[in-house]
Scaffold this motif. Sequence first.
Motif, PDB file in Angstrom:
ATOM      1  N   SER A  32       0.822  -1.210   0.000  1.00 60.23           N
ATOM      2  CA  SER A  32       0.000   0.000   0.000  1.00 60.23           C
ATOM      3  C   SER A  32       0.854   1.257   0.000  1.00 60.23           C
ATOM      4  O   SER A  32       1.945   1.285   0.574  1.00 60.23           O
ATOM      5  CB  SER A  32      -0.913   0.017   1.239  1.00 60.23           C
ATOM      6  OG  SER A  32      -1.716  -1.148   1.286  1.00 60.23           O
ATOM      7  N   VAL A  33       0.328   2.288  -0.648  1.00 63.72           N
ATOM      8  CA  VAL A  33       0.933   3.613  -0.616  1.00 63.72           C
ATOM      9  C   VAL A  33      -0.060   4.568   0.031  1.00 63.72           C
ATOM     10  O   VAL A  33      -1.216   4.664  -0.413  1.00 63.72           O
ATOM     11  CB  VAL A  33       1.309   4.104  -2.021  1.00 63.72           C
ATOM     12  CG1 VAL A  33       1.738   5.573  -1.993  1.00 63.72           C
ATOM     13  CG2 VAL A  33       2.432   3.256  -2.597  1.00 63.72           C
ATOM     14  N   ILE A  34       0.375   5.237   1.083  1.00 59.58           N
ATOM     15  CA  ILE A  34      -0.451   6.211   1.782  1.00 59.58           C
ATOM     16  C   ILE A  34       0.185   7.581   1.595  1.00 59.58           C
ATOM     17  O   ILE A  34       1.403   7.732   1.750  1.00 59.58           O
ATOM     18  CB  ILE A  34      -0.577   5.855   3.272  1.00 59.58           C
ATOM     19  CG1 ILE A  34      -1.240   4.476   3.417  1.00 59.58           C
ATOM     20  CG2 ILE A  34      -1.370   6.908   4.035  1.00 59.58           C
ATOM     21  CD1 ILE A  34      -1.318   3.966   4.849  1.00 59.58           C
ATOM     22  N   SER A  35      -0.608   8.562   1.236  1.00 61.58           N
ATOM     23  CA  SER A  35      -0.099   9.904   0.952  1.00 61.58           C
ATOM     24  C   SER A  35      -0.502  10.885   2.040  1.00 61.58           C
ATOM     25  O   SER A  35      -1.623  10.822   2.565  1.00 61.58           O
ATOM     26  CB  SER A  35      -0.621  10.408  -0.397  1.00 61.58           C
ATOM     27  OG  SER A  35      -0.118   9.633  -1.461  1.00 61.58           O
ATOM     28  N   THR A  36       0.401  11.796   2.354  1.00 59.31           N
ATOM     29  CA  THR A  36       0.119  12.860   3.312  1.00 59.31           C
ATOM     30  C   THR A  36      -0.470  14.056   2.581  1.00 59.31           C
ATOM     31  O   THR A  36       0.090  14.512   1.572  1.00 59.31           O
ATOM     32  CB  THR A  36       1.409  13.299   4.033  1.00 59.31           C
ATOM     33  OG1 THR A  36       2.001  12.159   4.655  1.00 59.31           O
ATOM     34  CG2 THR A  36       1.110  14.354   5.078  1.00 59.31           C
ATOM     35  N   ILE A  37      -1.613  14.572   3.063  1.00 66.84           N
ATOM     36  CA  ILE A  37      -2.221  15.758   2.462  1.00 66.84           C
ATOM     37  C   ILE A  37      -2.600  16.740   3.567  1.00 66.84           C
ATOM     38  O   ILE A  37      -2.615  16.398   4.750  1.00 66.84           O
ATOM     39  CB  ILE A  37      -3.463  15.410   1.606  1.00 66.84           C
ATOM     40  CG1 ILE A  37      -4.575  14.813   2.475  1.00 66.84           C
ATOM     41  CG2 ILE A  37      -3.090  14.460   0.468  1.00 66.84           C
ATOM     42  CD1 ILE A  37      -5.902  14.624   1.725  1.00 66.84           C
ATOM     43  N   SER A  38      -2.905  17.947   3.155  1.00 63.42           N
ATOM     44  CA  SER A  38      -3.269  19.008   4.102  1.00 63.42           C
ATOM     45  C   SER A  38      -4.643  19.563   3.756  1.00 63.42           C
ATOM     46  O   SER A  38      -5.120  19.398   2.621  1.00 63.42           O
ATOM     47  CB  SER A  38      -2.228  20.131   4.056  1.00 63.42           C
ATOM     48  OG  SER A  38      -2.276  20.783   2.793  1.00 63.42           O
ATOM     49  N   PRO A  39      -5.316  20.243   4.693  1.00 62.67           N
ATOM     50  CA  PRO A  39      -6.655  20.787   4.421  1.00 62.67           C
ATOM     51  C   PRO A  39      -6.692  21.740   3.221  1.00 62.67           C
ATOM     52  O   PRO A  39      -7.678  21.749   2.474  1.00 62.67           O
ATOM     53  CB  PRO A  39      -6.997  21.522   5.726  1.00 62.67           C
ATOM     54  CG  PRO A  39      -6.233  20.793   6.781  1.00 62.67           C
ATOM     55  CD  PRO A  39      -4.943  20.401   6.118  1.00 62.67           C
ATOM     56  N   ALA A  40      -5.638  22.519   3.027  1.00 64.33           N
ATOM     57  CA  ALA A  40      -5.643  23.486   1.929  1.00 64.33           C
ATOM     58  C   ALA A  40      -5.777  22.811   0.570  1.00 64.33           C
ATOM     59  O   ALA A  40      -6.308  23.403  -0.381  1.00 64.33           O
ATOM     60  CB  ALA A  40      -4.365  24.325   1.973  1.00 64.33           C
ATOM     61  N   MET A  41      -5.326  21.593   0.466  1.00 66.82           N
ATOM     62  CA  MET A  41      -5.384  20.877  -0.812  1.00 66.82           C
ATOM     63  C   MET A  41      -6.800  20.456  -1.170  1.00 66.82           C
ATOM     64  O   MET A  41      -7.064  20.067  -2.312  1.00 66.82           O
ATOM     65  CB  MET A  41      -4.485  19.634  -0.763  1.00 66.82           C
ATOM     66  CG  MET A  41      -3.025  19.927  -0.533  1.00 66.82           C
ATOM     67  SD  MET A  41      -2.073  18.385  -0.343  1.00 66.82           S
ATOM     68  CE  MET A  41      -0.435  19.021   0.015  1.00 66.82           C
ATOM     69  N   LEU A  42      -7.721  20.516  -0.207  1.00 65.29           N
ATOM     70  CA  LEU A  42      -9.077  20.010  -0.404  1.00 65.29           C
ATOM     71  C   LEU A  42     -10.081  21.087  -0.792  1.00 65.29           C
ATOM     72  O   LEU A  42     -11.271  20.807  -0.937  1.00 65.29           O
ATOM     73  CB  LEU A  42      -9.561  19.318   0.872  1.00 65.29           C
ATOM     74  CG  LEU A  42      -8.780  18.055   1.273  1.00 65.29           C
ATOM     75  CD1 LEU A  42      -9.068  17.700   2.720  1.00 65.29           C
ATOM     76  CD2 LEU A  42      -9.120  16.899   0.345  1.00 65.29           C
ATOM     77  N   SER A  43      -9.616  22.313  -0.967  1.00 65.98           N
ATOM     78  CA  SER A  43     -10.536  23.400  -1.318  1.00 65.98           C
ATOM     79  C   SER A  43     -11.173  23.126  -2.670  1.00 65.98           C
ATOM     80  O   SER A  43     -10.676  22.317  -3.472  1.00 65.98           O
ATOM     81  CB  SER A  43      -9.791  24.728  -1.355  1.00 65.98           C
ATOM     82  OG  SER A  43      -8.887  24.757  -2.450  1.00 65.98           O
ATOM     83  N   GLU A  44     -12.259  23.804  -2.937  1.00 64.54           N
ATOM     84  CA  GLU A  44     -13.001  23.574  -4.178  1.00 64.54           C
ATOM     85  C   GLU A  44     -12.128  23.765  -5.407  1.00 64.54           C
ATOM     86  O   GLU A  44     -12.208  23.009  -6.371  1.00 64.54           O
ATOM     87  CB  GLU A  44     -14.213  24.508  -4.241  1.00 64.54           C
ATOM     88  CG  GLU A  44     -15.145  24.199  -5.407  1.00 64.54           C
ATOM     89  CD  GLU A  44     -16.428  25.006  -5.343  1.00 64.54           C
ATOM     90  OE1 GLU A  44     -17.274  24.839  -6.235  1.00 64.54           O
ATOM     91  OE2 GLU A  44     -16.586  25.802  -4.397  1.00 64.54           O
ATOM     92  N   GLY A  45     -11.264  24.768  -5.371  1.00 62.64           N
ATOM     93  CA  GLY A  45     -10.399  25.022  -6.517  1.00 62.64           C
ATOM     94  C   GLY A  45      -9.243  24.050  -6.628  1.00 62.64           C
ATOM     95  O   GLY A  45      -8.774  23.753  -7.732  1.00 62.64           O
ATOM     96  N   ASN A  46      -8.777  23.546  -5.486  1.00 63.76           N
ATOM     97  CA  ASN A  46      -7.604  22.670  -5.495  1.00 63.76           C
ATOM     98  C   ASN A  46      -7.944  21.191  -5.619  1.00 63.76           C
ATOM     99  O   ASN A  46      -7.102  20.397  -6.050  1.00 63.76           O
ATOM    100  CB  ASN A  46      -6.798  22.865  -4.207  1.00 63.76           C
ATOM    101  CG  ASN A  46      -6.093  24.203  -4.169  1.00 63.76           C
ATOM    102  OD1 ASN A  46      -5.804  24.795  -5.208  1.00 63.76           O
ATOM    103  ND2 ASN A  46      -5.809  24.694  -2.965  1.00 63.76           N
ATOM    104  N   ALA A  47      -9.143  20.799  -5.237  1.00 58.51           N
ATOM    105  CA  ALA A  47      -9.491  19.379  -5.171  1.00 58.51           C
ATOM    106  C   ALA A  47      -9.264  18.622  -6.486  1.00 58.51           C
ATOM    107  O   ALA A  47      -8.709  17.519  -6.474  1.00 58.51           O
ATOM    108  CB  ALA A  47     -10.930  19.212  -4.701  1.00 58.51           C
TER     109      ALA A  47
END
Length: 756
Positions: free
Chosen positions: A417-432
């Motif tokens: 398995s590969v698990i990726s680290t992400i942050s809240p800013a990456m989930l915005s409507e424009g960035n998603a």
Amino acid sequence: MVYVSPLAVAAVLALAANVDAFLAPSSSSRNGNSKLNMADVVLPETASDILWTPSWKTGARDEDVGPLGKYCEDLYSVVRRPSRTVTCGPIKFGSDHPIVRQTMATTDTANVDASIEQIIRCADEGFDLVRITVQGKREANAAAAIREGLFKRGYDIPLCADMHFQPKVAQLVADAVEKIRINPGNFADGRKDFEDKVYESEDDYVKEREYLVEAMLPLVRKCKELNRCMRIGTNHGSLSSRVLSYYGDTPRGMVESAIEFADICRSQDYHNFVFSMKASNPLVMVQSYRLLASEMYRLDWDYPLHLGVTEAGEGEDGRMKSAVGIGTLLADGLGDTVRVSLTEDPEFEFTPCNRLSEMAEGRLAATNEGAAARQKAVKSYVDTRDIFAYARRHGTLPEKKESEAVDVGLFLNDNGSVISTISPAMLSEGNAPYLYKELGFKTAVGMPFKDIATSDSVFMRTLPAADDKAGRTSLRRMMEVGTGVIVPAEELESNPLENAVALVSLAEAVKSDGKLPEGAIRLAVEIDGTEDDETIAKVKDLDPVMVFVSIDPALSQLHASRRVFEIFKSNDILTPAIHHYKTDASESNELALELGTKVGSLLTDGNGDGILIEQVGADVNFSVDFLRNAGFSLLQGCRMRNTKTEFVSCPSCGRTLFDLQETTANIQEATGHLPGVTVAVMGCIVNGPGEMADADFGYVGTLPGKVDLYYGKEVVRKSIPNEEAVDSLVDLIKSYGMWKEKEEEEAEAEEVAVVA
């Protein structure tokens, strides 16, 4: 002078060592350290005269010297395997000396001026030795001119002649260079017909040693006379048809082939040689070197080891694959010289070669107080790994419960398995939409769907706020298609997320009896290696969906991790174990070397079910996409999960019959979108057909301007002009039903961009 039989020689040596002459030769005779004056002894002339190492296959070796035992000096700390000093001009190999860093010239050896200039660039870069290819008398004469030209320019860097098929030329070039590399697979037996030979008995097999002795003896004697160094360099891709038929395409065959040639050297009281056991598959390479080291321990031999993964490729993938193989061995104290084989100009091999050497030196307990303290701090355990066979520990995937809204079984992959680290800013409507692409999702009308190389789960230290509708929606969409969202329990306590996986330290999980925060669907626990055996064993009762192995920096990551997996084994704990690797690396090649060395050294033993790479420190140097691909490259390099075309490409040398770097780039561009397909790109015939064993398709230079194409080991298209060969390779892949049109993937990528 009088002829003395080999048994009599052994008896004299034994008496000199003050042991019974009728017993097996003493350790002093086995390791070649006897000081007995042999001036009046006639050394063996024929195969029947040589005292060969007892047969492994018949069990005679076990009877004579006992069973196989250790493969390294210490299982619980990093100690260099003691090896003799071997001289190569101004440099020395062996455990009393720094690791020797070497490369191979890619110029046509007959082009003396170009070769001199490239070797000087390599020497200026920092290499200790350069190998050149010698195909015939023309190149042997050129090697002499190169050696002379380097001396005139003030460079005494030793040269190694790479020999295949030409015993007489090897004798000639020994006058000019400091080292000769011979390949037991084709030095005397270059037949690559792959036809099975039937040996009714061990006697039938050993009868064919006579022609090996006839080919080798003159070279051995000349090297001894001139004090030249030799490398007995076995290659997985070029074992002789004789060895293949008797031992198979196996690490055992590689080792036995090398031992035969070493016996010939030792029969002449010549010991100025090193061994190598190269393969393009890091697992085969690691197993072969370990087996050879173990054999040398029981035979009381102490010859140095030259480490390398052959045909590793280029870029981060080539560096990572090399680090997996070389780094794993160096981590156990094996290896005295290193070459990183990349499909790049040789000067670019220095940095990874040097860094792997530096990493190895930094782990040595004897010279590094910090490393010694970290290794000593690991709690005691018993290492029960079977280093002679690869067997992966398969963690059991979690199963969905009837009451659960999402399928937790999709949070991980059985092949790694590969698990990726992400942050809240990456989930915005424009960035998603961009995040979906970086995580490897396909999209349709803006909705993500998992693909072959999509991150299996994501790790978030902080979540979007409860009122962040866009961020929460993006997470929910990923979760609905089987992506796990793993969050520290303390974050979920203050900011709940429905169906999240709560990450808790093992100590806290035991203390709370695995209690979950509000909304969490399952538990994940983090082990840092400081826990006692009893606490780690409680993982079984807690039944987490996965374990993060995140070793405390005060401990040796290698040994502490091995301890964790030993406790898992002894308690029958089958929870998937994810290596949580934290890095502050700022350069992609450095990260590849770190991952290959520090995590690959565990995965090569089958210990681990996946990887999570987390950047730490003030700077964020790598994109989510890059780290995801790095994780999948690591798993593929360790032969766990195949998510892209696997390329086996040689590093080029003077034998190469086309522009290897350009051709490899063209083949990667044309076929790099075919997960599950392995393509080998070989510049010449020397290793090519043998390495087809690890490839579905092969592209091999055979004549100037001409290429042969292989399916497996079989030549299926011959003498194709270079300018037509890539298209012909594509057509061949199509004919075997393994092609996928590239335009489909490009269209999918365009769709993501449109949605964004």
